[in-house]
Design a protein around this motif. Structure first.
Motif, PDB file in Angstrom:
ATOM      1  N   GLY A 157      43.339  42.842  95.551  1.00  0.00           N
ATOM      2  CA  GLY A 157      43.247  41.541  96.203  1.00  0.00           C
ATOM      3  C   GLY A 157      43.819  40.425  95.356  1.00  0.00           C
ATOM      4  N   LYS A 158      44.104  40.710  94.086  1.00  0.00           N
ATOM      5  CA  LYS A 158      44.749  39.731  93.222  1.00  0.00           C
ATOM      6  C   LYS A 158      46.098  40.268  92.788  1.00  0.00           C
ATOM      7  CE  LYS A 158      40.464  38.117  91.085  1.00  0.00           C
ATOM      8  NZ  LYS A 158      39.870  37.520  89.892  1.00  0.00           N
ATOM      9  N   GLY A 172      46.011  28.767  83.196  1.00  0.00           N
ATOM     10  CA  GLY A 172      46.663  27.928  84.196  1.00  0.00           C
ATOM     11  C   GLY A 172      46.644  28.503  85.599  1.00  0.00           C
ATOM     12  N   LEU A 173      46.867  29.822  85.713  1.00  0.00           N
ATOM     13  CA  LEU A 173      47.013  30.423  87.044  1.00  0.00           C
ATOM     14  C   LEU A 173      45.911  31.422  87.376  1.00  0.00           C
ATOM     15  CD1 LEU A 173      50.837  31.212  87.533  1.00  0.00           C
ATOM     16  CD2 LEU A 173      49.526  29.282  88.407  1.00  0.00           C
ATOM     17  N   GLY A 174      45.159  31.840  86.369  1.00  0.00           N
ATOM     18  CA  GLY A 174      44.135  32.859  86.601  1.00  0.00           C
ATOM     19  C   GLY A 174      43.066  32.370  87.555  1.00  0.00           C
ATOM     20  N   ALA A 197      41.202  33.330  91.627  1.00  0.00           N
ATOM     21  CA  ALA A 197      41.018  34.180  92.801  1.00  0.00           C
ATOM     22  C   ALA A 197      42.289  34.938  93.161  1.00  0.00           C
ATOM     23  CB  ALA A 197      40.567  33.330  93.984  1.00  0.00           C
ATOM     24  N   ASP A 198      43.451  34.364  92.816  1.00  0.00           N
ATOM     25  CA  ASP A 198      44.714  34.958  93.266  1.00  0.00           C
ATOM     26  C   ASP A 198      45.442  35.749  92.191  1.00  0.00           C
ATOM     27  OD1 ASP A 198      44.751  34.025  95.946  1.00  0.00           O
ATOM     28  OD2 ASP A 198      45.142  32.015  95.167  1.00  0.00           O
ATOM     29  N   LEU A 199      45.114  35.511  90.946  1.00  0.00           N
ATOM     30  CA  LEU A 199      45.869  36.142  89.877  1.00  0.00           C
ATOM     31  C   LEU A 199      44.962  36.445  88.697  1.00  0.00           C
ATOM     32  CD1 LEU A 199      49.408  35.589  88.760  1.00  0.00           C
ATOM     33  CD2 LEU A 199      47.691  35.161  87.011  1.00  0.00           C
ATOM     34  N   ALA A 200      45.165  37.611  88.099  1.00  0.00           N
ATOM     35  CA  ALA A 200      44.411  37.984  86.905  1.00  0.00           C
ATOM     36  C   ALA A 200      45.372  38.516  85.852  1.00  0.00           C
ATOM     37  CB  ALA A 200      43.366  39.050  87.235  1.00  0.00           C
ATOM     38  N   VAL A 201      45.211  38.035  84.627  1.00  0.00           N
ATOM     39  CA  VAL A 201      45.959  38.579  83.496  1.00  0.00           C
ATOM     40  C   VAL A 201      45.052  39.617  82.837  1.00  0.00           C
ATOM     41  CG1 VAL A 201      47.144  38.076  81.341  1.00  0.00           C
ATOM     42  CG2 VAL A 201      47.140  36.380  83.181  1.00  0.00           C
ATOM     43  N   ARG A 226      40.689  33.935  76.594  1.00  0.00           N
ATOM     44  CA  ARG A 226      40.542  34.128  78.046  1.00  0.00           C
ATOM     45  C   ARG A 226      40.963  35.517  78.520  1.00  0.00           C
ATOM     46  NH1 ARG A 226      43.274  29.518  76.867  1.00  0.00           N
ATOM     47  NH2 ARG A 226      42.168  27.569  77.213  1.00  0.00           N
ATOM     48  N   LEU A 227      41.393  36.377  77.598  1.00  0.00           N
ATOM     49  CA  LEU A 227      41.913  37.681  78.001  1.00  0.00           C
ATOM     50  C   LEU A 227      40.907  38.781  77.680  1.00  0.00           C
ATOM     51  CD1 LEU A 227      45.595  37.315  76.751  1.00  0.00           C
ATOM     52  CD2 LEU A 227      44.673  36.886  79.038  1.00  0.00           C
TER      53      LEU A 227
END
Length: 128
Positions: A11-12, A39-41, A43-47, A71-72
């Motif tokens: 879903g991401k 910056g982008l992490g 609901a839509d993106l996960a690193v 954050r990782l």
């Protein structure tokens, strides 16, 4: 440790980065991945960062502390099963997975993931 599966991130869009504590180009890249997650992490993106091969937990922690990475995830792939399954040879390698978990892009070698061009590409994948 807790075992994670890539299915946890369905879903991401996933920026899946394979790295190691001894990998010099990984240092700068990890900093930019940390900034990207900031910056982008969400609901839509996960690193999702995965230390591949022989990496001691202390070495991973020290690497994160030295580079100021907060954050990782400190996921590991000690037997390189995941790396082999995705045909990852050599480090660093970043595999971009779409929301269905399918590989849509791959980059071998270090990159500045916090650059405008990288963000634009990832935003395009996440925006679908």
């Amino acid at each position: 440790g807790v075992s994670h599966s890539l299915n946890d991130f369905r879903g991401k869009v996933v920026v899946l980065n394979f790295w190691a504590t001894w990998c010099a180009p990984c240092r700068e890249e990890m900093v930019s991945l940390d900034q990207l997650q900031a910056g982008l992490g969400g609901a839509d993106l996960a690193v999702v960062t995965i230390a591949t091969g022989r990496n001691s937990p202390q070495g991973i922690r020290r690497f994160f502390e030295e580079e100021g990475i907060t954050r990782l995830p400190q996921y590991t792939d000690p037997d390189m099963d995941l790396a082999r399954g995705l045909a990852v040879f050599g480090l660093p390698v970043t595999v971009i997975l779409d929301r269905e978990g399918q590989e849509v892009a791959r980059l071998t070698g270090g990159a500045d993931w916090n650059s405008d061009s990288a963000r634009a590409i990832l935003s395009a994948f996440a925006g679908e």
